[in-house]
Design a protein around this motif. Structure first.
Motif, mmCIF file in Angstrom:
data_model
loop_
_atom_site.group_PDB
_atom_site.id
_atom_site.type_symbol
_atom_site.label_atom_id
_atom_site.label_comp_id
_atom_site.label_asym_id
_atom_site.label_seq_id
_atom_site.Cartn_x
_atom_site.Cartn_y
_atom_site.Cartn_z
ATOM 1 N N LYS A 75 0.828 -1.206 0.000
ATOM 2 C CA LYS A 75 0.000 0.000 0.000
ATOM 3 C C LYS A 75 0.862 1.255 0.000
ATOM 4 N N ILE A 76 1.912 1.255 0.812
ATOM 5 C CA ILE A 76 2.802 2.421 0.895
ATOM 6 C C ILE A 76 3.517 2.633 -0.430
ATOM 7 N N ILE A 77 4.058 1.560 -0.985
ATOM 8 C CA ILE A 77 4.764 1.655 -2.269
ATOM 9 C C ILE A 77 3.809 2.133 -3.362
ATOM 10 N N GLY A 78 2.616 1.547 -3.404
ATOM 11 C CA GLY A 78 1.633 1.949 -4.414
ATOM 12 C C GLY A 78 1.249 3.414 -4.287
ATOM 13 N N SER A 79 1.057 3.879 -3.081
ATOM 14 C CA SER A 79 0.718 5.292 -2.862
ATOM 15 C C SER A 79 1.847 6.211 -3.323
ATOM 16 N N ASN A 80 3.086 5.823 -3.033
ATOM 17 C CA ASN A 80 4.234 6.625 -3.462
ATOM 18 C C ASN A 80 4.351 6.675 -4.983
ATOM 19 N N VAL A 81 4.139 5.544 -5.628
ATOM 20 C CA VAL A 81 4.217 5.490 -7.095
ATOM 21 C C VAL A 81 3.124 6.376 -7.705
ATOM 22 N N MET A 82 1.907 6.274 -7.177
ATOM 23 C CA MET A 82 0.812 7.107 -7.694
ATOM 24 C C MET A 82 1.094 8.585 -7.484
ATOM 25 N N ALA A 83 1.627 8.956 -6.328
ATOM 26 C CA ALA A 83 1.942 10.357 -6.050
ATOM 27 C C ALA A 83 2.977 10.880 -7.046
ATOM 28 N N GLU A 84 3.992 10.077 -7.340
ATOM 29 C CA GLU A 84 5.000 10.485 -8.318
ATOM 30 C C GLU A 84 4.405 10.588 -9.720
ATOM 31 N N ALA A 85 3.592 9.610 -10.088
ATOM 32 C CA ALA A 85 3.009 9.593 -11.428
ATOM 33 C C ALA A 85 2.066 10.773 -11.646
ATOM 34 N N LEU A 86 1.370 11.180 -10.604
ATOM 35 C CA LEU A 86 0.371 12.254 -10.730
ATOM 36 C C LEU A 86 0.902 13.615 -10.310
ATOM 37 N N GLU A 87 2.196 13.698 -10.074
ATOM 38 C CA GLU A 87 2.788 14.968 -9.665
ATOM 39 C C GLU A 87 2.484 16.060 -10.689
ATOM 40 N N GLY A 88 1.971 17.176 -10.217
ATOM 41 C CA GLY A 88 1.649 18.299 -11.099
ATOM 42 C C GLY A 88 0.247 18.248 -11.668
ATOM 43 N N ALA A 89 -0.461 17.161 -11.501
ATOM 44 C CA ALA A 89 -1.838 17.044 -11.998
ATOM 45 C C ALA A 89 -2.800 17.514 -10.911
ATOM 46 N N SER A 90 -3.800 18.272 -11.317
ATOM 47 C CA SER A 90 -4.801 18.730 -10.351
ATOM 48 C C SER A 90 -5.756 17.588 -10.018
ATOM 49 N N ALA A 91 -6.542 17.798 -8.980
ATOM 50 C CA ALA A 91 -7.518 16.776 -8.586
ATOM 51 C C ALA A 91 -8.526 16.544 -9.708
ATOM 52 N N SER A 92 -8.953 17.613 -10.379
ATOM 53 C CA SER A 92 -9.933 17.448 -11.463
ATOM 54 C C SER A 92 -9.311 16.734 -12.658
ATOM 55 N N GLU A 93 -8.047 17.002 -12.948
ATOM 56 C CA GLU A 93 -7.365 16.298 -14.039
ATOM 57 C C GLU A 93 -7.217 14.815 -13.710
ATOM 58 N N THR A 94 -6.870 14.534 -12.475
ATOM 59 C CA THR A 94 -6.719 13.149 -12.043
ATOM 60 C C THR A 94 -8.039 12.406 -12.134
ATOM 61 N N GLU A 95 -9.115 13.052 -11.704
ATOM 62 C CA GLU A 95 -10.439 12.431 -11.770
ATOM 63 C C GLU A 95 -10.857 12.174 -13.214
ATOM 64 N N LEU A 96 -10.630 13.146 -14.089
ATOM 65 C CA LEU A 96 -10.973 12.980 -15.496
ATOM 66 C C LEU A 96 -10.171 11.845 -16.123
ATOM 67 N N MET A 97 -8.884 11.793 -15.819
ATOM 68 C CA MET A 97 -8.044 10.732 -16.371
ATOM 69 C C MET A 97 -8.526 9.361 -15.902
ATOM 70 N N ALA A 98 -8.865 9.248 -14.629
ATOM 71 C CA ALA A 98 -9.346 7.972 -14.105
ATOM 72 C C ALA A 98 -10.633 7.550 -14.806
ATOM 73 N N LYS A 99 -11.532 8.496 -15.048
ATOM 74 C CA LYS A 99 -12.776 8.184 -15.751
ATOM 75 C C LYS A 99 -12.492 7.729 -17.177
ATOM 76 N N LEU A 100 -11.610 8.450 -17.866
ATOM 77 C CA LEU A 100 -11.293 8.097 -19.252
ATOM 78 C C LEU A 100 -10.599 6.739 -19.345
ATOM 79 N N LEU A 101 -9.658 6.500 -18.465
ATOM 80 C CA LEU A 101 -8.982 5.197 -18.477
ATOM 81 C C LEU A 101 -9.962 4.075 -18.152
ATOM 82 N N GLY A 102 -10.873 4.320 -17.231
ATOM 83 C CA GLY A 102 -11.910 3.338 -16.919
ATOM 84 C C GLY A 102 -12.785 3.045 -18.119
ATOM 85 N N ARG A 103 -13.151 4.107 -18.832
ATOM 86 C CA ARG A 103 -13.970 3.928 -20.037
ATOM 87 C C ARG A 103 -13.194 3.152 -21.101
#
Length: 133
Positions: A75-103
């Motif tokens: 869980k800790i490693i996964g959280s760190n990887v996600m934080a690095e991957a999403l660095e600089g992305a806003s919450a709304s950008e992250t939410e939109l990306m998650a929706k698009l990838l899900g679709r």
């Protein structure tokens, strides 16, 4: 620990007691491939195959106590990887990306590469090679 083994453990953490067929389906792997992963995880003492009381041929997959500390580390490693991957992305950008990838995943579930090549008109913005060498 391989990425595939992590996926199996993470899936079982959220769906403990699943049978091998449903895990293979959810992870989009062949049952024999999953069986090999389970064999390795079982040899490490992380997963136990338990007989299914409703179907004597089936086995239910359960996590063991030995793997619990490893799950906390995952869980800790996964959280760190996600934080690095999403660095600089806003919450709304992250939410939109998650929706698009899900679709996208939903659209592609059950479709192989052959389907993409056979139906290129459905994705006009993507150039699909007519012949793969």
């Amino acid at each position: 620990m391989t990425r595939a083994q992590w996926q199996v453990l993470a899936y079982l953490f959220h769906n403990e007691g699943s049978n091998q067929a449903s895990v293979a389906d959810a992870l989009d792997v062949e049952p024999i491939t999953l069986s090999r992963h389970i064999d390795r995880l079982e040899a490490l003492g992380y997963v136990a195959r338990v007989p299914d009381p409703a179907d004597r041929r089936a086995r239910r997959l359960h996590l063991t106590e030995k793997v619990r500390p490893l799950l906390d580390q995952m869980k800790i490693i996964g959280s760190n990887v996600m934080a690095e991957a999403l660095e600089g992305a806003s919450a709304s950008e992250t939410e939109l990306m998650a929706k698009l990838l899900g679709r996208m995943r939903s659209n592609m579930t059950g479709r192989g590469f052959e389907t993409l090549v056979a139906e290129p008109a459905k994705s006009p913005a993507i150039k699909v090679p007519q012949k793969v060498v």
